[in-house]
Write a protein that holds these residues in place. Structure first.
Motif, mmCIF file in Angstrom:
data_model
loop_
_atom_site.group_PDB
_atom_site.id
_atom_site.type_symbol
_atom_site.label_atom_id
_atom_site.label_comp_id
_atom_site.label_asym_id
_atom_site.label_seq_id
_atom_site.Cartn_x
_atom_site.Cartn_y
_atom_site.Cartn_z
ATOM 1 N N ARG A 327 -52.244 3.979 -80.123
ATOM 2 C CA ARG A 327 -52.726 2.777 -80.812
ATOM 3 C C ARG A 327 -51.754 2.288 -81.874
ATOM 4 N NH1 ARG A 327 -57.292 5.251 -84.885
ATOM 5 N NH2 ARG A 327 -56.516 7.383 -84.916
ATOM 6 N N SER A 328 -50.865 3.168 -82.363
ATOM 7 C CA SER A 328 -49.911 2.754 -83.393
ATOM 8 C C SER A 328 -48.635 2.154 -82.812
ATOM 9 C CB SER A 328 -49.539 3.960 -84.264
ATOM 10 O OG SER A 328 -48.860 4.950 -83.500
ATOM 11 N N GLU A 329 -48.509 2.104 -81.501
ATOM 12 C CA GLU A 329 -47.275 1.626 -80.862
ATOM 13 C C GLU A 329 -47.314 0.103 -80.757
ATOM 14 O OE1 GLU A 329 -47.066 3.685 -77.172
ATOM 15 O OE2 GLU A 329 -46.676 5.639 -78.088
ATOM 16 N N SER A 330 -46.991 -0.548 -81.850
ATOM 17 C CA SER A 330 -47.026 -2.012 -81.874
ATOM 18 C C SER A 330 -45.958 -2.627 -80.981
ATOM 19 C CB SER A 330 -46.850 -2.503 -83.311
ATOM 20 O OG SER A 330 -45.609 -2.036 -83.844
ATOM 21 N N TRP A 331 -44.953 -1.853 -80.629
ATOM 22 C CA TRP A 331 -43.852 -2.359 -79.812
ATOM 23 C C TRP A 331 -44.120 -2.205 -78.321
ATOM 24 C CZ3 TRP A 331 -42.427 1.817 -76.948
ATOM 25 C CH2 TRP A 331 -42.745 3.066 -77.467
ATOM 26 N N ASN A 332 -45.199 -1.493 -77.959
ATOM 27 C CA ASN A 332 -45.460 -1.171 -76.556
ATOM 28 C C ASN A 332 -46.298 -2.274 -75.904
ATOM 29 O OD1 ASN A 332 -45.989 -0.046 -74.076
ATOM 30 N ND2 ASN A 332 -46.786 1.883 -74.871
ATOM 31 N N ILE A 388 -53.353 -7.872 -88.712
ATOM 32 C CA ILE A 388 -52.703 -7.169 -87.605
ATOM 33 C C ILE A 388 -51.190 -7.134 -87.807
ATOM 34 C CG2 ILE A 388 -52.256 -7.248 -85.121
ATOM 35 C CD1 ILE A 388 -55.071 -8.572 -84.867
ATOM 36 N N TYR A 389 -50.611 -8.260 -88.202
ATOM 37 C CA TYR A 389 -49.166 -8.284 -88.440
ATOM 38 C C TYR A 389 -48.788 -7.385 -89.619
ATOM 39 C CZ TYR A 389 -47.882 -11.856 -85.048
ATOM 40 O OH TYR A 389 -47.618 -12.537 -83.871
ATOM 41 N N ASN A 390 -49.648 -7.312 -90.630
ATOM 42 C CA ASN A 390 -49.375 -6.408 -91.746
ATOM 43 C C ASN A 390 -49.340 -4.956 -91.281
ATOM 44 O OD1 ASN A 390 -49.402 -8.693 -93.285
ATOM 45 N ND2 ASN A 390 -51.186 -8.153 -94.507
ATOM 46 N N LEU A 391 -50.277 -4.585 -90.415
ATOM 47 C CA LEU A 391 -50.324 -3.214 -89.904
ATOM 48 C C LEU A 391 -49.088 -2.884 -89.073
ATOM 49 C CD1 LEU A 391 -54.069 -3.009 -88.778
ATOM 50 C CD2 LEU A 391 -53.064 -2.111 -90.879
ATOM 51 N N ASN A 392 -48.478 -3.902 -88.473
ATOM 52 C CA ASN A 392 -47.290 -3.692 -87.645
ATOM 53 C C ASN A 392 -45.990 -3.809 -88.435
ATOM 54 O OD1 ASN A 392 -48.999 -3.397 -85.462
ATOM 55 N ND2 ASN A 392 -48.764 -5.504 -84.763
ATOM 56 N N GLY A 393 -46.077 -4.033 -89.748
ATOM 57 C CA GLY A 393 -44.867 -4.160 -90.549
ATOM 58 C C GLY A 393 -44.204 -5.514 -90.441
ATOM 59 N N SER A 394 -44.966 -6.546 -90.062
ATOM 60 C CA SER A 394 -44.410 -7.899 -89.902
ATOM 61 C C SER A 394 -45.236 -8.897 -90.697
ATOM 62 C CB SER A 394 -44.383 -8.289 -88.418
ATOM 63 O OG SER A 394 -43.637 -7.372 -87.661
ATOM 64 N N ASP A 395 -45.510 -8.578 -91.957
ATOM 65 C CA ASP A 395 -46.350 -9.463 -92.767
ATOM 66 C C ASP A 395 -45.687 -10.811 -93.023
ATOM 67 O OD1 ASP A 395 -44.696 -9.022 -95.374
ATOM 68 O OD2 ASP A 395 -45.267 -7.007 -94.756
ATOM 69 N N ARG A 396 -44.377 -10.868 -92.888
ATOM 70 C CA ARG A 396 -43.688 -12.154 -93.057
ATOM 71 C C ARG A 396 -44.158 -13.159 -92.014
ATOM 72 N NH1 ARG A 396 -37.527 -11.178 -93.037
ATOM 73 N NH2 ARG A 396 -38.227 -9.711 -94.667
ATOM 74 N N GLN A 659 -50.574 7.762 -87.532
ATOM 75 C CA GLN A 659 -51.070 7.880 -86.172
ATOM 76 C C GLN A 659 -51.915 6.687 -85.773
ATOM 77 O OE1 GLN A 659 -49.927 10.755 -84.512
ATOM 78 N NE2 GLN A 659 -48.842 10.823 -86.464
ATOM 79 N N CYS A 660 -52.265 5.842 -86.755
ATOM 80 C CA CYS A 660 -53.135 4.685 -86.498
ATOM 81 C C CYS A 660 -52.358 3.377 -86.409
ATOM 82 C CB CYS A 660 -54.199 4.574 -87.597
ATOM 83 S SG CYS A 660 -55.218 6.044 -87.831
ATOM 84 N N TYR A 661 -51.359 3.177 -87.259
ATOM 85 C CA TYR A 661 -50.635 1.902 -87.246
ATOM 86 C C TYR A 661 -49.198 2.121 -87.704
ATOM 87 C CZ TYR A 661 -52.476 2.075 -92.049
ATOM 88 O OH TYR A 661 -52.840 2.466 -93.315
#
Length: 764
Positions: A327-332, A388-396, A659-661
């Protein structure tokens, strides 16, 4: 006639006139057995012409002999299940070892360990008398008085427990244990620490008296809605982790999510994902009214529910769902959460461009109301997409959705008082959404050091949750073995957060509207006093004495985090409080750090760090940054090990959240880099972590750079320090990029690392 040669012994044996029976050669099997059974037996005479005996075979040594051979000191061959000597002698063959390779010393150690782990029957009876409810303990005692055998009493109790377990869910009362040092640090145990006087601390660490278990059948949802909790039920949140609870709502079981999304047709899975979203995330990041949303979703109505909003909720719910792998694989792209995100983005582009109905249309009024409802659900979904974008490290990228949501809010005049002809339900949803949007942009503006996008709160004030509970829509939960539903006090929590960020919105407007302008000290002290008044005015369920749920604890964490940043520039400034004449600003800053650490430890003791929590990472990272800097000045301190214990606990929390985001994984790598190498080595003993694999997303460095699109400030203590770093272009993204190719734990014993903080936090 006599022979000249002397008679040999063989001649006498072979040719003598004795009446004894002639001896025959032994069979092959008997000879082999005799040879293996006795190493000292002489070889039989050779039958060859030269008469030379064959060489004696060397006997193989055995690791452990049997009991009989050891007693008679025979040469045991260790054959199992019976050795050859015992077989020939027809004696009982028993081994003390369980394997041919186990020695007698190893067997003794194994048996000693087993005895240490195994309680005797009488010890178990004693434990039952000590731990069982009074009625059961009395029955056991009466059986002892009547002369019952101890084994029969134990069997009766165990068999009875087995029958009970067939009808009841397992016991869930337990607390988590601190890593490294098991106790609360001494420096936190102060007389003026209100959180050590809380009920959650009594139940979690001090070990409150265990309540007798009540074996009650679990009712259905309708029965739970009608049952009133008693005093015992209200103790459940203090005895069990929040992750063991379930959300109680009759509409949840009636949902058919496949009617609202094209991503999946598994309704059972999606219902569980939506349930986990409401359990873990809804109370903190509240963007829509739960009751209206669930009712319309279950009824297939598109007033306060939309396909866009459902897909956004499902995407956030995937981060909350613990059973979902990766679930933490934002790139997948194969991650189902990313598939819900892609569908939500597609629908948002469509909904955001829906034109406003023309006033010249004869049916303008109903069409405008439908369009306004669609605007409301689109605004709510936009805030979820930002999360969701914040959790993925893309808050910009995510902040663009909040800006678009504010534009749509202005289109429908969301922050103004609703027109009188509106129905009560749409009026409630409008006002609820307006305050959710205002609170979110105020929180984001403060943390990103930006001027607020909304200068004033909505015109319509929020109602009192104690007088209008239905307006808020309570979130009800139930714990295992407890039939009654319990509230999370959603209304109290949401209103408290709105009041808090109304104060901070004014502060952000004053502090960040003009860059490089320092806020006057007297105004900062004024905001500090207003925040203290807010804390004193909290309703009873949110007070330090009663707080227990994760989001309640985080409310106080947020308050103390803000105080630490607010008061850092004022350290050393003379200031006296009328209510506390002897308390300085330095004391207040130090007290806030003490309270923050206490709250995080209480959070872990009661709930652990494994479950998803979208904002817990901020508090873990902030306090750990303080601890890393404090560690550099505490080499000879009495509290050195206590500070290390807290640092290890916080790193464990960051690792669990990773393990979550994805963004938690980036924070883990960054803070592990800032730590000393000996602390990182100690961390590996308590946390399952491989520092060489601490990558931010996929292993491809180019893909990692695409993931980190964050304007989040660096972990510094004090708003002025954060603003100074931001003005130099140093932010979270640049810090992570600077360490992604370096080793972890590169700081030496003196703490001289390139990415080390340039300011040292005050010692706690």
């Amino acid at each position: 006639m006599s022979s000249s040669r002397s008679a040999s012994p063989f001649d006498k044996l072979s040719y003598g006139t004795s009446s004894l029976r002639r001896l025959l050669p032994a069979s092959h099997d008997e000879a082999a057995s005799e040879a293996s059974g006795n190493l000292e037996t002489s070889p039989t005479p050779a039958s060859s012409a030269n008469g030379l005996a064959p060489p004696r075979r060397k006997r193989q040594a055995t690791t452990a002999a049997c009991r009989a051979c050891r007693k008679r000191k025979s040469k045991c061959d260790g054959a199992r299940p019976i050795c050859s000597v015992c077989r020939d002698r027809k004696t009982m063959c028993e081994f003390d070892t369980i394997a041919a390779t186990e020695t007698h010393t190893q067997a003794l150690k194994r048996k000693y360990t087993e005895l240490q782990q195994q309680k005797t029957t009488f010890e178990q009876i004693y434990e039952l008398l000590r731990s069982r409810p009074e009625k059961e303990a009395e029955e056991i005692f009466q059986r002892i008085r009547r002369g019952a055998d101890a084994n029969s009493i134990l069997r009766h109790v165990n068999y009875g427990d087995v029958l009970v377990q067939l009808a009841l869910v397992p016991e869930t009362r337990f607390r988590y244990e601190f890593p490294y040092l098991p106790d609360m640090p001494i420096y936190l145990q102060r007389q003026d620490n209100p959180y050590l006087d809380s009920e959650v601390f009594d139940c979690a660490l001090r070990g409150a008296v265990e309540q007798p278990q009540r074996q009650r059948a679990l009712p259905g949802v309708n029965e739970m809605l009608e049952s009133a909790p008693d005093a015992f039920d209200h103790q459940e949140p203090y005895l069990k982790p929040y992750s063991s609870a379930i959300v109680v709502d009759p509409w949840l079981d009636s949902l058919t999510p496949s009617n609202w999304t094209l991503v999946s047709s598994d309704d059972n899975f999606m219902r569980q994902v939506i349930h986990d979203y409401f359990l873990y995330d809804y109370d903190w990041f509240t963007f829509f009214h739960k009751d209206y949303f669930l009712q319309d979703m279950a009824s297939d109505r598109q007033r306060y529910c939309s396909r866009l909003l459902v897909n956004a909720v499902l995407c956030v719910g995937c981060y909350c769902h613990q059973k979902l792998p990766g679930r933490s694989e934002s790139w997948n792209p194969k991650n189902i959460g990313n598939q819900f995100l892609a569908e939500a983005k597609r629908l948002f582009e469509l909904e955001a461009e829906v034109p406003r109905p023309s006033m010249h249309d004869p049916e303008w009024q109903p069409k405008y109301r439908d369009w306004e409802c669609r605007r409301l659900t689109t605004i709510q979904a936009a805030l979820l997409l930002n999360i969701i974008y914040n959790l993925n490290g893309s808050d910009r990228l995510g902040w663009r959705y909040t800006i678009r949501a504010l534009e749509m809010a202005n289109e429908i005049q969301l922050f103004q008082a609703a027109p009188s002809p509106l129905s009560s339900d749409i009026r409630c949803v409008r006002e609820f959404t307006a305050w959710c949007l205002f609170t979110w942009q105020s929180l984001s503006s403060y943390h990103y050091l930006k001027p607020p996008l909304v200068t004033r709160p909505p015109e319509t004030p929020l109602p009192d949750p104690s007088e209008h509970p239905q307006w808020w829509g309570e979130l009800w939960i139930r714990y295992p073995q407890t039939p009654a539903r319990l509230p999370t006090y959603h209304g109290y929590l949401t209103k408290a957060r709105a009041d808090f960020w109304t104060i901070m919105n004014e502060f952000s407007l004053l502090s960040f509207s003009q860059p490089h302008v320092k806020t006057p000290s007297d105004q900062v002290v004024g905001f500090y006093n207003r925040l203290r008044g807010w804390l004193r005015g909290l309703p009873e369920p949110l007070t330090p004495k009663k707080l227990v749920l994760p989001h309640h604890l985080k409310l106080h964490m947020h308050y103390n985090c803000v105080l630490i940043d607010l008061l850092k520039p004022l350290l050393g400034l003379h200031w006296s409080d009328a209510t506390q004449p002897n308390k300085t600003l330095d004391d207040a800053h130090h007290e806030a750090a003490i309270h923050l650490e206490t709250l995080l430890r209480l959070y872990y003791l009661r709930h652990g760090f494994e479950a998803f929590d979208g904002f817990l990472l901020h508090f873990l990272g902030s306090l750990n940054f303080i601890k890393i800097n404090t560690r550099e000045n505490q080499n000879n301190s009495l509290f050195l090990e206590s500070h290390r214990s807290t640092m290890l606990l916080l790193m464990k929390g960051i690792r669990d959240q990773s393990q979550c985001y994805a963004v938690a994984r980036m924070v883990l790598r960054l803070q592990a880099h800032l730590m000393r190498s000996d602390d990182v080595a100690l961390l590996k003993r308590f946390v399952d972590i491989e520092t060489e694999k601490l990558a931010c997303g996929p292993e491809n460095p180019r893909q990692m750079e695409e993931v980190i699109l964050s304007d989040w400030p660096v972990y510094e203590i004090g708003l002025e320090e954060k603003a100074e770093q931001k003005s130099r272009g140093v932010d979270f993204a640049s810090m992570v990029s600077s360490v992604k190719s370096e080793g972890i734990g590169n700081r030496n014993g003196n703490g001289n690392g390139e990415c080390a903080s340039r300011s040292s936090a005050s010692s706690v």
